[in-house]
Motif scaffolding. Structure first.
Motif, PDB file in Angstrom:
ATOM      1  N   LEU A 236       0.821  -1.199   0.000  1.00 36.53           N
ATOM      2  CA  LEU A 236       0.000   0.000   0.000  1.00 36.53           C
ATOM      3  C   LEU A 236       0.864   1.261   0.000  1.00 36.53           C
ATOM      4  CD1 LEU A 236      -2.767  -0.861   2.623  1.00 36.53           C
ATOM      5  CD2 LEU A 236      -3.064  -0.688   0.138  1.00 36.53           C
ATOM      6  N   SER A 237       0.347   2.307  -0.640  1.00 37.93           N
ATOM      7  CA  SER A 237       1.030   3.594  -0.682  1.00 37.93           C
ATOM      8  C   SER A 237       0.029   4.696  -0.384  1.00 37.93           C
ATOM      9  CB  SER A 237       1.657   3.814  -2.062  1.00 37.93           C
ATOM     10  OG  SER A 237       2.444   4.987  -2.084  1.00 37.93           O
ATOM     11  N   ALA A 238       0.499   5.783   0.227  1.00 36.93           N
ATOM     12  CA  ALA A 238      -0.359   6.931   0.516  1.00 36.93           C
ATOM     13  C   ALA A 238       0.424   8.211   0.246  1.00 36.93           C
ATOM     14  CB  ALA A 238      -0.853   6.891   1.957  1.00 36.93           C
ATOM     15  N   GLN A 239      -0.313   9.294   0.027  1.00 42.03           N
ATOM     16  CA  GLN A 239       0.307  10.588  -0.256  1.00 42.03           C
ATOM     17  C   GLN A 239      -0.614  11.720   0.195  1.00 42.03           C
ATOM     18  OE1 GLN A 239       0.593  11.654  -4.417  1.00 42.03           O
ATOM     19  NE2 GLN A 239       2.194  13.160  -4.056  1.00 42.03           N
ATOM     20  N   PHE A 240      -0.013  12.789   0.700  1.00 42.18           N
ATOM     21  CA  PHE A 240      -0.695  14.060   0.916  1.00 42.18           C
ATOM     22  C   PHE A 240       0.179  15.160   0.314  1.00 42.18           C
ATOM     23  CE2 PHE A 240      -2.761  11.641   4.273  1.00 42.18           C
ATOM     24  CZ  PHE A 240      -4.053  12.161   4.305  1.00 42.18           C
ATOM     25  N   GLU A 241      -0.468  16.247  -0.096  1.00 40.96           N
ATOM     26  CA  GLU A 241       0.281  17.346  -0.710  1.00 40.96           C
ATOM     27  C   GLU A 241      -0.339  18.687  -0.346  1.00 40.96           C
ATOM     28  OE1 GLU A 241       1.470  18.988  -5.189  1.00 40.96           O
ATOM     29  OE2 GLU A 241      -0.015  17.383  -4.956  1.00 40.96           O
ATOM     30  N   HIS A 242       0.530  19.628   0.014  1.00 41.96           N
ATOM     31  CA  HIS A 242       0.139  21.026   0.154  1.00 41.96           C
ATOM     32  C   HIS A 242       1.081  21.897  -0.671  1.00 41.96           C
ATOM     33  CE1 HIS A 242      -3.165  21.072   2.892  1.00 41.96           C
ATOM     34  NE2 HIS A 242      -2.498  20.631   3.951  1.00 41.96           N
ATOM     35  N   SER A 243       0.560  23.009  -1.157  1.00 41.46           N
ATOM     36  CA  SER A 243       1.383  24.079  -1.722  1.00 41.46           C
ATOM     37  C   SER A 243       1.619  25.105  -0.616  1.00 41.46           C
ATOM     38  CB  SER A 243       0.665  24.750  -2.892  1.00 41.46           C
ATOM     39  OG  SER A 243       0.460  23.857  -3.957  1.00 41.46           O
ATOM     40  N   ILE A 244       2.866  25.550  -0.477  1.00 39.47           N
ATOM     41  CA  ILE A 244       3.196  26.486   0.595  1.00 39.47           C
ATOM     42  C   ILE A 244       4.063  27.625   0.066  1.00 39.47           C
ATOM     43  CG2 ILE A 244       3.151  24.575   2.260  1.00 39.47           C
ATOM     44  CD1 ILE A 244       6.240  24.958   2.501  1.00 39.47           C
ATOM     45  N   GLY A 245       4.123  28.698   0.846  1.00 36.58           N
ATOM     46  CA  GLY A 245       5.027  29.805   0.574  1.00 36.58           C
ATOM     47  C   GLY A 245       5.855  30.097   1.813  1.00 36.58           C
ATOM     48  N   ILE A 246       7.158  30.285   1.637  1.00 40.54           N
ATOM     49  CA  ILE A 246       8.024  30.612   2.769  1.00 40.54           C
ATOM     50  C   ILE A 246       7.807  32.074   3.152  1.00 40.54           C
ATOM     51  CG2 ILE A 246      10.412  30.741   3.595  1.00 40.54           C
ATOM     52  CD1 ILE A 246       9.428  27.904   3.135  1.00 40.54           C
ATOM     53  N   THR A 247       7.594  32.311   4.443  1.00 40.18           N
ATOM     54  CA  THR A 247       7.390  33.660   4.973  1.00 40.18           C
ATOM     55  C   THR A 247       8.612  34.076   5.796  1.00 40.18           C
ATOM     56  OG1 THR A 247       6.360  32.866   7.021  1.00 40.18           O
ATOM     57  CG2 THR A 247       4.917  33.180   5.101  1.00 40.18           C
ATOM     58  N   GLU A 248       8.565  35.238   6.411  1.00 42.28           N
ATOM     59  CA  GLU A 248       9.689  35.712   7.226  1.00 42.28           C
ATOM     60  C   GLU A 248       9.906  34.851   8.464  1.00 42.28           C
ATOM     61  OE1 GLU A 248      11.822  38.031   6.484  1.00 42.28           O
ATOM     62  OE2 GLU A 248      10.824  38.688   4.635  1.00 42.28           O
ATOM     63  N   SER A 249       8.832  34.201   8.944  1.00 37.79           N
ATOM     64  CA  SER A 249       8.941  33.458  10.200  1.00 37.79           C
ATOM     65  C   SER A 249       8.678  31.965  10.078  1.00 37.79           C
ATOM     66  CB  SER A 249       7.953  34.036  11.224  1.00 37.79           C
ATOM     67  OG  SER A 249       6.625  33.964  10.726  1.00 37.79           O
ATOM     68  N   GLY A 250       8.277  31.498   8.907  1.00 42.95           N
ATOM     69  CA  GLY A 250       7.956  30.080   8.732  1.00 42.95           C
ATOM     70  C   GLY A 250       7.426  29.848   7.342  1.00 42.95           C
ATOM     71  N   CYS A 251       6.184  29.357   7.252  1.00 46.00           N
ATOM     72  CA  CYS A 251       5.587  29.169   5.937  1.00 46.00           C
ATOM     73  C   CYS A 251       4.076  29.321   6.040  1.00 46.00           C
ATOM     74  CB  CYS A 251       5.952  27.813   5.332  1.00 46.00           C
ATOM     75  SG  CYS A 251       5.183  26.388   6.116  1.00 46.00           S
ATOM     76  N   GLU A 252       3.461  29.582   4.912  1.00 45.32           N
ATOM     77  CA  GLU A 252       2.014  29.683   4.799  1.00 45.32           C
ATOM     78  C   GLU A 252       1.514  28.550   3.921  1.00 45.32           C
ATOM     79  OE1 GLU A 252      -1.448  32.654   2.940  1.00 45.32           O
ATOM     80  OE2 GLU A 252       0.537  33.459   3.425  1.00 45.32           O
ATOM     81  N   ILE A 253       0.526  27.805   4.398  1.00 44.70           N
ATOM     82  CA  ILE A 253      -0.094  26.750   3.604  1.00 44.70           C
ATOM     83  C   ILE A 253      -1.189  27.391   2.756  1.00 44.70           C
ATOM     84  CG2 ILE A 253      -1.405  24.603   3.666  1.00 44.70           C
ATOM     85  CD1 ILE A 253      -0.124  24.026   6.396  1.00 44.70           C
ATOM     86  N   PHE A 254      -1.070  27.254   1.444  1.00 40.72           N
ATOM     87  CA  PHE A 254      -2.061  27.840   0.541  1.00 40.72           C
ATOM     88  C   PHE A 254      -3.269  26.925   0.312  1.00 40.72           C
ATOM     89  CE2 PHE A 254       1.934  29.783  -1.375  1.00 40.72           C
ATOM     90  CZ  PHE A 254       1.762  31.020  -0.771  1.00 40.72           C
TER      91      PHE A 254
END
Length: 268
Positions: A236-254
């Motif tokens: 079995l295989s599984a996957q999740f995906e998010h697009s993100i942007g790096i910010t000044e303090s971490g990242c933002e999940i779009f």
């Protein structure tokens, strides 16, 4: 200069307008996956899900990024059980106990929203449920490591360590990727590695994190259709995906779910 003017190997640093564009595109992509929750059930075909997604996207003034992409002809990738990624929607009905990854990429006002999520079809076995939970945990640990000053290798190390600690394996044949006004661009986000390896993460970088985790070995093979990637040992295989942007303090999940449906089991 925009993403479309650059070589795909160039890492683009985006401004505030880029963040706004990606928020809107990411939200719409996530809304597609939210809409599909009510339709993923035994007896439904992945081709029917694909049509629902296509109509949903078109009705909201966007287009599918995957239709006609290198000969692909669907709005979704649907990867069931031992399919790792890039499964092609078809007429075979989903079966009770299946797990399925649904991957969607849309283009809204020139910006790409790219995300995928796992779904349970009926009541899957405990080992399948645990794999899905583990893969989501790997994604979120990778996102936690995505911050200025770290490198791409920090993301890969966090994912690989957690998967292997839980006696699973990380697929190396496919990786996350930069995106924005292009579908695929630098940097590549490999889901295994060492902290300190690869490009340094800087504010304004946009990319996907999309770990593929197998219950067996990490080895993959491509079927004769040229797209579908499966586990060589049929684990079995599984996957999740998010697009993100790096910010000044971490990242933002779009691409977070507007309805809070980021992982199964989903409410009826």
């Amino acid at each position: 200069m925009t993403d479309t003017d650059l070589d795909e190997r160039t890492i683009v640093i985006h401004d505030a307008a880029g963040f706004e564009g990606m928020r809107a595109a990411g939200r719409l992509a996530a809304e597609v996956l939210d809409m599909l929750v009510a339709h993923v059930k035994p007896g439904v075909t992945t081709l029917a899900l694909d049509r629902l997604a296509y109509d949903f996207v078109i009705a909201r003034g966007a287009v599918s990024a995957t239709i006609f992409y290198r000969g692909f002809s669907h709005a979704l990738c649907t990867s069931i059980n031992h399919v790792i990624c890039h499964g092609i929607p078809g007429p075979k009905p989903l079966q009770a106990g299946d797990i399925v990854n649904i991957d969607v990429t849309i283009v809204l006002d020139g910006w790409h929203g790219d995300t995928s999520r796992m779904y349970f079809v009926g009541d899957p076995p405990i080992k399948a449920r645990r794999l899905v939970d583990l893969t989501y945990e790997c994604l979120m640990l990778g996102i936690e490591a995505a911050k200025p000053g770290n490198t791409v290798g920090h993301i890969g190390e966090a994912i690989q360590r957690h998967a292997e600690k839980n006696r699973a394996s990380v697929v190396r044949d496919f990786c996350g990727h930069g995106l924005g006004r292009r579908f695929h661009m630098a940097p590549n986000i490999v889901h295994a590695g060492r902290a300190g390896e690869g490009p340094e993460l800087r504010p304004g970088m946009f990319f996907t994190i999309e770990p593929m985790v197998n219950l067996g070995r990490p080895d993959a093979k491509i079927l004769d259709d040229g797209w579908t990637a499966v586990t060589r040992d049929r684990s079995l295989s599984a996957q999740f995906e998010h697009s993100i942007g790096i910010t000044e303090s971490g990242c933002e999940i779009f691409t977070g779910s507007p309805l809070g449906l980021d992982r199964p089991p989903y409410p009826a």
